[in-house]
Design an enzyme around this catalytic site. Structure first.
Site, PDB file in Angstrom:
ATOM      1  N   MET A   1       0.741  -1.097   0.135  1.00 38.32           N
ATOM      2  CA  MET A   1       0.053  -0.033  -0.220  1.00 38.32           C
ATOM      3  C   MET A   1       0.876   1.170  -0.019  1.00 38.32           C
ATOM      4  O   MET A   1       0.606   2.382   0.405  1.00 38.32           O
ATOM      5  CB  MET A   1      -1.034   0.067   1.094  1.00 38.32           C
ATOM      6  N   PRO A   2       2.059   1.256  -0.757  1.00 39.81           N
ATOM      7  CA  PRO A   2       2.730   2.422  -0.785  1.00 39.81           C
ATOM      8  C   PRO A   2       2.201   3.688  -1.624  1.00 39.81           C
ATOM      9  O   PRO A   2       1.403   3.105  -2.518  1.00 39.81           O
ATOM     10  CB  PRO A   2       4.147   1.985  -1.315  1.00 39.81           C
ATOM     11  N   PHE A   3       2.239   4.839  -1.093  1.00 36.70           N
ATOM     12  CA  PHE A   3       2.045   5.997  -1.881  1.00 36.70           C
ATOM     13  C   PHE A   3       3.207   6.668  -2.493  1.00 36.70           C
ATOM     14  O   PHE A   3       3.978   6.990  -1.363  1.00 36.70           O
ATOM     15  CB  PHE A   3       1.007   6.879  -1.307  1.00 36.70           C
TER      16      PHE A   3
END
Length: 133
Positions: A1-3
């Site tokens: 779930m990296p941004f």
């Protein structure tokens, strides 16, 4: 779930180069942090010279206008060794593929928790989905 947010000096990189940078960041996230391949959220910001400032030699690292500021917000839990390996591998990949100087690959990881995310619909999906796997 990296941004992922990438900032650079406008007109320094072409669209094709930015696409490759995006791909290499994602590939390194998948390889080192076991991020799912479809967990892909990135934005790129080209800045005017009047909006882009950096120390050209902080910590005795010689930086140029090819500098990439890469900020990655992601779930906490990675070890120091994983993070160090990630930094090294990403700089190596960008250097080998696009000839970007390793000195110009500036990365900051921002750790968060599941409750800090919504992927849409006003729902904290990572909390809602816990225990359903």
């Amino acid at each position: 779930m990296p941004f992922v947010r990438v900032s650079y000096l406008e007109k320094k990189y072409e669209a094709e180069q930015l696409s490759i940078i995006s791909r290499e960041i994602m590939s390194t996230l998948v390889e080192h942090f076991n991020v799912p391949e479809d967990d892909y959220f990135q934005v790129f910001h080209g800045h005017k010279a009047s909006e882009f400032y950096y120390s050209p030699n902080y910590l005795n690292i010689s930086r140029t206008d090819g500098l990439l500021f890469i900020q990655i917000t992601l779930k906490s839990g990675r070890s120091t060794e994983q993070k160090k390996d990630f930094y090294s591998r990403l700089a190596e990949r960008l250097s080998n593929i696009l000839n970007i100087r390793k000195e110009d690959v500036f990365v900051v990881l921002v750790d968060t928790e599941f409750e800090d995310w919504t992927f849409g619909n006003g729902v904290a999906q990572m909390i809602e989905n816990q225990g359903k796997e």
